[in-house]
Design a protein around this motif. Structure first.
Motif, PDB file in Angstrom:
ATOM      1  N   TYR A 252     -16.129  14.460 -35.577  1.00  0.00           N
ATOM      2  CA  TYR A 252     -17.340  14.560 -36.821  1.00  0.00           C
ATOM      3  C   TYR A 252     -17.771  13.447 -37.133  1.00  0.00           C
ATOM      4  CZ  TYR A 252     -20.341  15.692 -40.647  1.00  0.00           C
ATOM      5  OH  TYR A 252     -20.854  15.524 -42.050  1.00  0.00           O
ATOM      6  N   PHE A 253     -17.062  12.476 -36.632  1.00  0.00           N
ATOM      7  CA  PHE A 253     -17.423  11.062 -37.307  1.00  0.00           C
ATOM      8  C   PHE A 253     -18.205  10.663 -36.354  1.00  0.00           C
ATOM      9  CE2 PHE A 253     -14.392   8.812 -40.729  1.00  0.00           C
ATOM     10  CZ  PHE A 253     -14.187  10.813 -41.430  1.00  0.00           C
ATOM     11  N   GLY A 254     -17.569  10.813 -34.997  1.00  0.00           N
ATOM     12  CA  GLY A 254     -18.374  10.936 -34.038  1.00  0.00           C
ATOM     13  C   GLY A 254     -19.260  11.557 -33.937  1.00  0.00           C
ATOM     14  N   LEU A 255     -19.923  12.857 -33.838  1.00  0.00           N
ATOM     15  CA  LEU A 255     -21.067  13.450 -34.178  1.00  0.00           C
ATOM     16  C   LEU A 255     -22.136  13.150 -35.062  1.00  0.00           C
ATOM     17  CD1 LEU A 255     -19.582  17.130 -33.949  1.00  0.00           C
ATOM     18  CD2 LEU A 255     -21.383  16.406 -32.328  1.00  0.00           C
ATOM     19  N   CYS A 256     -21.638  11.872 -35.866  1.00  0.00           N
ATOM     20  CA  CYS A 256     -22.460  11.504 -36.729  1.00  0.00           C
ATOM     21  C   CYS A 256     -23.120   9.919 -36.384  1.00  0.00           C
ATOM     22  CB  CYS A 256     -21.868  11.169 -37.769  1.00  0.00           C
ATOM     23  SG  CYS A 256     -21.237  12.376 -39.234  1.00  0.00           S
ATOM     24  N   SER A 257     -21.744   9.027 -35.145  1.00  0.00           N
ATOM     25  CA  SER A 257     -22.669   8.400 -34.413  1.00  0.00           C
ATOM     26  C   SER A 257     -23.422   8.686 -33.063  1.00  0.00           C
ATOM     27  CB  SER A 257     -21.249   7.741 -34.141  1.00  0.00           C
ATOM     28  OG  SER A 257     -20.933   6.934 -34.810  1.00  0.00           O
ATOM     29  N   PHE A 258     -22.967  10.076 -32.259  1.00  0.00           N
ATOM     30  CA  PHE A 258     -24.214  10.982 -31.828  1.00  0.00           C
ATOM     31  C   PHE A 258     -25.479  10.475 -31.853  1.00  0.00           C
ATOM     32  CE2 PHE A 258     -25.437  14.034 -30.356  1.00  0.00           C
ATOM     33  CZ  PHE A 258     -25.704  14.156 -28.466  1.00  0.00           C
ATOM     34  N   LEU A 259     -25.710  11.438 -33.345  1.00  0.00           N
ATOM     35  CA  LEU A 259     -26.610  11.532 -33.938  1.00  0.00           C
ATOM     36  C   LEU A 259     -27.345  10.321 -34.111  1.00  0.00           C
ATOM     37  CD1 LEU A 259     -28.401  13.666 -35.934  1.00  0.00           C
ATOM     38  CD2 LEU A 259     -26.954  12.969 -37.391  1.00  0.00           C
ATOM     39  N   ASP A 260     -26.861   9.375 -34.573  1.00  0.00           N
ATOM     40  CA  ASP A 260     -27.275   8.237 -34.688  1.00  0.00           C
ATOM     41  C   ASP A 260     -27.928   7.767 -33.829  1.00  0.00           C
ATOM     42  OD1 ASP A 260     -27.660   6.104 -37.407  1.00  0.00           O
ATOM     43  OD2 ASP A 260     -26.834   5.155 -35.239  1.00  0.00           O
ATOM     44  N   ASP A 261     -27.186   7.655 -33.245  1.00  0.00           N
ATOM     45  CA  ASP A 261     -28.029   7.106 -31.347  1.00  0.00           C
ATOM     46  C   ASP A 261     -29.557   7.700 -31.137  1.00  0.00           C
ATOM     47  OD1 ASP A 261     -26.068   5.287 -30.779  1.00  0.00           O
ATOM     48  OD2 ASP A 261     -25.267   6.571 -29.852  1.00  0.00           O
ATOM     49  N   GLN A 262     -29.406   8.662 -31.603  1.00  0.00           N
ATOM     50  CA  GLN A 262     -30.906  10.242 -31.026  1.00  0.00           C
ATOM     51  C   GLN A 262     -31.698   9.276 -31.814  1.00  0.00           C
ATOM     52  OE1 GLN A 262     -29.396  11.923 -28.378  1.00  0.00           O
ATOM     53  NE2 GLN A 262     -27.736  11.392 -28.675  1.00  0.00           N
ATOM     54  N   VAL A 263     -31.643   9.086 -33.310  1.00  0.00           N
ATOM     55  CA  VAL A 263     -32.553   8.119 -34.644  1.00  0.00           C
ATOM     56  C   VAL A 263     -32.771   7.707 -33.642  1.00  0.00           C
ATOM     57  CG1 VAL A 263     -32.660   7.429 -36.210  1.00  0.00           C
ATOM     58  CG2 VAL A 263     -31.561  10.154 -36.361  1.00  0.00           C
ATOM     59  N   GLY A 264     -32.059   6.437 -33.293  1.00  0.00           N
ATOM     60  CA  GLY A 264     -32.544   5.531 -32.659  1.00  0.00           C
ATOM     61  C   GLY A 264     -32.710   4.794 -31.884  1.00  0.00           C
ATOM     62  N   GLN A 265     -33.548   6.402 -30.648  1.00  0.00           N
ATOM     63  CA  GLN A 265     -34.403   6.302 -29.617  1.00  0.00           C
ATOM     64  C   GLN A 265     -35.765   6.438 -30.471  1.00  0.00           C
ATOM     65  OE1 GLN A 265     -32.958   8.680 -25.924  1.00  0.00           O
ATOM     66  NE2 GLN A 265     -31.078   8.373 -27.070  1.00  0.00           N
ATOM     67  N   LEU A 266     -35.703   7.632 -31.235  1.00  0.00           N
ATOM     68  CA  LEU A 266     -36.908   7.898 -31.911  1.00  0.00           C
ATOM     69  C   LEU A 266     -37.292   6.467 -32.229  1.00  0.00           C
ATOM     70  CD1 LEU A 266     -36.353  11.809 -33.721  1.00  0.00           C
ATOM     71  CD2 LEU A 266     -36.824  10.626 -31.487  1.00  0.00           C
ATOM     72  N   LEU A 267     -36.826   5.707 -32.430  1.00  0.00           N
ATOM     73  CA  LEU A 267     -37.229   4.382 -34.075  1.00  0.00           C
ATOM     74  C   LEU A 267     -37.421   3.298 -33.093  1.00  0.00           C
ATOM     75  CD1 LEU A 267     -34.317   4.303 -37.155  1.00  0.00           C
ATOM     76  CD2 LEU A 267     -36.917   5.042 -36.702  1.00  0.00           C
ATOM     77  N   ASP A 268     -37.172   3.487 -31.613  1.00  0.00           N
ATOM     78  CA  ASP A 268     -37.002   2.575 -30.691  1.00  0.00           C
ATOM     79  C   ASP A 268     -38.192   2.685 -29.650  1.00  0.00           C
ATOM     80  OD1 ASP A 268     -34.895   1.183 -30.390  1.00  0.00           O
ATOM     81  OD2 ASP A 268     -34.038   2.369 -28.640  1.00  0.00           O
TER      82      ASP A 268
END
Length: 477
Positions: A252-268
């Motif tokens: 679950y924590f890994g999925l939170c970080s996986f999601l965070d990486d997706q968000v990071g691509q949008l912000l980039d």
């Protein structure tokens, strides 16, 4: 000048599972950088702790008892009309990429375009969860976790497709120069608890604690919750295997970080294209996740782990910080409207911009309700100041003082010293709805739905017994 709005909406993200919220394990550097240029709402709540009703409320800005989308077999169809209809009427793109969990892609739900869409299975959803009055026999075939650990699930693939489509669309919109509303809907960190190995490696299982307030350690669940667990035991899949529980938490924590990486691509992409200077970004999730607390996994009750959600509002030039005023996801509708110069005085919520810019309002009321799968009767939540109140039709209430009891472990409702507070909180509830009448109306609507599908026995076999399949829906050619 702010012109555009990007709404990033995830699924089943605990409010505390952010490193910027002080979580001792979870790493979310991209959501942290979003929070660092915006306001993080510290007391944000879902209107309902299960997907479909919550999402209908977000889309309309109305409570569940107003939409009539009571459970996961009563998805939003475009009625009542919502903020997307109003925004689309201005002529600008109002687009969704990713999960919506409405009935289907064909209904007019306001969006001018839907890409990589996910809706309820077969346009029907989890019909067996509508069989509630009386409650049916124990459900033995519900499987939340057929596999837990490293892998690349259909949900991971779906979210990566959402990111690919959303980043491409943002580049197109930047080149066009037109103002826009874009929603990016992710399924992470919703189960299945499967995530690529590199994310599992971020959270070594043997370093993670077991969940709090486990019944086996002496915690006594409220009878309303206990009846739900007797219907389907969410912790039963783990048996005595604490190593598997730790692996589930790691995933679950890994999925939170996986999601965070997706968000990071949008912000980039916002930064690369210059859109960051003209685009407000709002991040939230439809509800939380129990993660084993109280011997439960999933959601579907009123405690903070299920009803509290992360919510970050980042306007260009926004002063960074936190806002402690209680808010709800129904406040998103007036926020979206105000952003584009519109309003709807009939909505029960209030613009988050006005809440952030105004004086602190710790006694503002946040409300949630539940009428869905596993519940013998309706449950209602009121948050006001440091107090949190649960009203269960046919069961005793709960009252918690979040200052001394943030885990909601000590029920003060039976203490005569808190009788006046208890009465005050019930009065706040009854100003919003009649809890008994609403319970009867929900059950009547569900019974009618079940009959339209052939009756209780037939309906009890319809719908997924786990996560909604990641079947991408496409609209008309």
């Amino acid at each position: 000048m702010t012109q555009n709005l990007l709404f990033i909406f995830s699924d089943q993200h605990q409010s505390t599972a952010l490193s910027c919220a002080g979580h001792p394990y979870v790493k979310t550097p991209n959501l942290d950088r979003l929070a660092a240029r915006g306001q993080r709402m510290t007391s944000a709540y879902t209107p309902c702790p299960i997907c479909v009703p919550a999402r209908a409320s977000v889309q309309t800005g109305r409570h569940v008892h107003e939409t009539g989308c009571w459970d996961n077999a009563m998805p939003y169809t475009g009625t009542p009309i919502g903020w997307a209809h109003d925004l689309a009427a201005t002529g600008m793109p109002v687009e969704s990429i990713g999960k919506l969990h409405f009935r289907n892609v064909m209904d007019d739900t306001g969006f001018t375009a839907q890409t990589v869409s996910m809706h309820v299975k077969d346009g029907i959803g989890m019909l067996w969860g509508s069989v509630r009055d009386p409650m049916p026999p124990r459900r033995e075939d519900v499987v939340l976790f057929d596999y837990i650990g490293a892998g690349h699930s259909s949900y991971n693939i779906f979210d990566e497709a959402v990111t690919e489509a959303a980043t491409a669309r943002l580049r197109e919109l930047a080149a066009s120069g037109q103002r826009f509303f874009l929603q990016a809907g992710y399924v992470a960190p919703h189960f299945p608890l499967v995530v690529p190995q590199k994310y599992m490696d971020m959270y070594p299982e043997d370093a993670l604690p077991l969940p709090d307030l486990m019944p086996r350690d002496g915690y006594v669940r409220h009878p309303w919750v206990e009846t739900m667990e007797r219907f389907f035991d969410t912790d039963g899949e783990f048996g005595a295997d604490d190593a598997l529980r730790r692996r589930a938490i790691s995933a679950y924590f890994g999925l939170c970080s996986f999601l965070d990486d997706q968000v990071g691509q949008l912000l980039d992409v916002l930064e690369e294209t210059g859109l960051a200077e003209t685009t407000t970004v709002i991040y939230s999730s439809d509800h939380g996740e129990d993660l084993g607390k109280r011997g439960r996994w999933g959601k579907s009750h009123l405690y903070r782990e299920a009803t509290e959600v992360p919510l970050i509002v980042a306007r260009p030039g926004e002063r960074p910080g936190t806002c402690d005023t209680p808010v709800s996801l129904i406040d998103l509708a007036p926020t979206f409207l105000q952003h584009f110069g519109l309003s709807d005085d009939s909505l029960p919520g209030k613009s988050l911009f006005d809440i952030i810019d105004g004086a602190p309002a710790p006694d503002r009321v946040a409300f949630s309700e539940y009428h869905a799968v596993g519940a013998e009767s309706a449950g209602y939540m009121i948050r006001k100041g440091p107090w949190k109140y649960h009203y269960y039709v046919g069961f005793a209430p709960e009252l918690f003082d979040l200052r001394s009891d943030p885990d909601e472990a000590v029920n003060l409702a039976g203490d005569p010293a808190h009788a006046a507070r208890l009465a005050e909180m019930e009065a706040e509830l009854r100003r919003i709805c009649d809890p008994e009448a609403t319970d009867r109306r929900a059950k009547a609507d569900q019974a009618a739905l079940v009959e339209r599908h052939g009756g209780r026995e037939a309906a009890y076999g319809v719908g997924p017994t786990g996560a909604t399949p990641a079947e991408v829906e496409t609209g008309p050619a």
